[in-house]
Design a protein around this motif. Sequence first.
Motif, PDB file in Angstrom:
ATOM      1  N   VAL A 243       1.610  79.620  28.910  1.00  0.00           N
ATOM      2  CA  VAL A 243       2.073  80.940  29.331  1.00  0.00           C
ATOM      3  C   VAL A 243       3.547  81.063  28.992  1.00  0.00           C
ATOM      4  N   SER A 244       3.923  82.234  28.549  1.00  0.00           N
ATOM      5  CA  SER A 244       5.304  82.457  28.112  1.00  0.00           C
ATOM      6  C   SER A 244       5.838  83.738  28.726  1.00  0.00           C
ATOM      7  N   GLU A 245       7.113  83.714  29.049  1.00  0.00           N
ATOM      8  CA  GLU A 245       7.780  84.891  29.587  1.00  0.00           C
ATOM      9  C   GLU A 245       9.117  85.070  28.886  1.00  0.00           C
ATOM     10  N   ASP A 246       9.580  86.317  28.843  1.00  0.00           N
ATOM     11  CA  ASP A 246      10.970  86.574  28.462  1.00  0.00           C
ATOM     12  C   ASP A 246      11.816  86.310  29.694  1.00  0.00           C
ATOM     13  N   SER A 247      12.790  85.443  29.566  1.00  0.00           N
ATOM     14  CA  SER A 247      13.575  85.044  30.727  1.00  0.00           C
ATOM     15  C   SER A 247      15.046  84.952  30.345  1.00  0.00           C
ATOM     16  N   GLY A 248      15.840  85.881  30.855  1.00  0.00           N
ATOM     17  CA  GLY A 248      17.273  85.816  30.602  1.00  0.00           C
ATOM     18  C   GLY A 248      17.638  85.841  29.134  1.00  0.00           C
ATOM     19  N   GLY A 249      16.859  86.554  28.337  1.00  0.00           N
ATOM     20  CA  GLY A 249      17.165  86.676  26.921  1.00  0.00           C
ATOM     21  C   GLY A 249      16.556  85.601  26.062  1.00  0.00           C
ATOM     22  N   TYR A 250      15.818  84.705  26.650  1.00  0.00           N
ATOM     23  CA  TYR A 250      15.138  83.716  25.835  1.00  0.00           C
ATOM     24  C   TYR A 250      13.717  83.515  26.363  1.00  0.00           C
ATOM     25  N   GLN A 251      12.942  82.745  25.614  1.00  0.00           N
ATOM     26  CA  GLN A 251      11.531  82.535  25.913  1.00  0.00           C
ATOM     27  C   GLN A 251      11.354  81.306  26.793  1.00  0.00           C
ATOM     28  N   LYS A 252      10.596  81.439  27.854  1.00  0.00           N
ATOM     29  CA  LYS A 252      10.297  80.318  28.720  1.00  0.00           C
ATOM     30  C   LYS A 252       8.798  80.051  28.630  1.00  0.00           C
ATOM     31  N   VAL A 253       8.434  78.853  28.200  1.00  0.00           N
ATOM     32  CA  VAL A 253       7.032  78.495  27.952  1.00  0.00           C
ATOM     33  C   VAL A 253       6.630  77.339  28.861  1.00  0.00           C
ATOM     34  N   THR A 254       5.458  77.469  29.452  1.00  0.00           N
ATOM     35  CA  THR A 254       4.897  76.382  30.262  1.00  0.00           C
ATOM     36  C   THR A 254       3.509  76.058  29.733  1.00  0.00           C
ATOM     37  N   PHE A 255       3.261  74.767  29.484  1.00  0.00           N
ATOM     38  CA  PHE A 255       1.969  74.319  28.986  1.00  0.00           C
ATOM     39  C   PHE A 255       1.107  73.777  30.126  1.00  0.00           C
ATOM     40  N   GLY A 256      -0.200  73.920  29.951  1.00  0.00           N
ATOM     41  CA  GLY A 256      -1.136  73.251  30.831  1.00  0.00           C
ATOM     42  C   GLY A 256      -1.243  71.780  30.476  1.00  0.00           C
ATOM     43  N   THR A 257      -2.037  71.067  31.240  1.00  0.00           N
ATOM     44  CA  THR A 257      -2.164  69.627  31.049  1.00  0.00           C
ATOM     45  C   THR A 257      -3.147  69.257  29.952  1.00  0.00           C
TER      46      THR A 257
END
Lengths: 115, 115
Positions: free
Chosen positions: B93-107
């Motif tokens: 899952v990815s979000e726009d966060s403070g002008g940059y991309q924040k990505v979190t992966f599952g296991t």
Amino acid sequence: EAGVAQSPRYKIIEKRQSVAFWCNPISGHATLYWYQQILGQGPKLLIQFQNNGVVDDSQLPKDRFSAERLKGVDSTLKIQPAKLEDSAVYLCASSFQARGNTEAFFGQGTRLTVV
Amino acid sequence: AQSVTQLGSHVSVSEGALVLLRCNYSSSVPPYLFWYVQYPNQGLQLLLKYTTGATLVKGINGFEAEFKKSETSFHLTKPSAHMSDAAEYFCAVSEDSGGYQKVTFGTGTKLQVIP
């Protein structure tokens, strides 16, 4: 188009030694990521660069890990001194822009074994 | 904070059978969702992504996924498994966060295809 290049592919070191990994992202990609992937887990972000500036290093163990991205292109990740729990695959990835809808392109990774 | 849950660390299917890999996410903003595949000793490769628009997205190698906002899910499917589909699959899952991309992966979910 050339992909993300990483070297070395494999590295075995003793604990307390130091090691460095190199990454060359896809040409023109402004964003560069270093991930740590421990066996059986998903990639965990260590550090994210936008051009040559750090935008996220919240999960980087700064007492032993360091990274730089000179001139906004190549990047180096260093571990000094290494611990047994640092054994993992270190993945470098890059993306064209910092937008959330942009996919990342990954290198093949460096498999580090600390003995 | 965003998160991803992949149900089932290992899934086995017979060749020719339906493949269903489950992914649920949590995000405080409309998310961007990705599925990546990782073959042994390789980096991650994008299978497909959802950004906006049509909720059923098609990817490479016959895979598709459907974004269901009400269920906060993004499950990956393929009608007929092939031996070459054996790999590990990661939802992100990815979000726009403070002008940059924040990505979190599952296991990750390791898919085994039985002949």
